[in-house]
Design a protein around this motif. Sequence first.
Motif: not given
Length: 132
Positions: A72-89
């Motif tokens: 669960a911590d990974y999947f929450r972290g994945r979303v935060a990582f993707l949101r913070a990275n313009p590459r994934y906008r």
Amino acid sequence: QGTGLCASVAVYQAALESGWNSSVLSHDYHNFGGIKNAWDWKGQVINFNTREVFDGKEVYIKDGFRVYKDAADYFRGRVAFLRANPRYRALFAVDSPESEARAMAAAGTPGQPPGAGGRPPRSPVLPGSGGG
């Protein structure tokens, strides 16, 4: 829920990247997507040899990967990582799992460069792949 991303795409990517949870990184450190340490990460880090592509050439380097306390911590972290990275906008502007998967392939997964076509990386931390 409420992430703006498809759970099915996240689980599919995690299964591919982790070798169905057979990698040391996923099994022992709950990092199912090969998300590396970055300047903004405040959590624990584990170092592994990893395959990278520089100027079209494959090389192995030692790099830090994020450690998560559980799935669960990974999947929450994945979303935060993707949101913070313009590459994934673009991932947050699609309307279907298929469109999200295509947008991820175009951007490159956390373990591979942009435009790699969505091919899962050959992780050196998978059993039998020569790293770890």
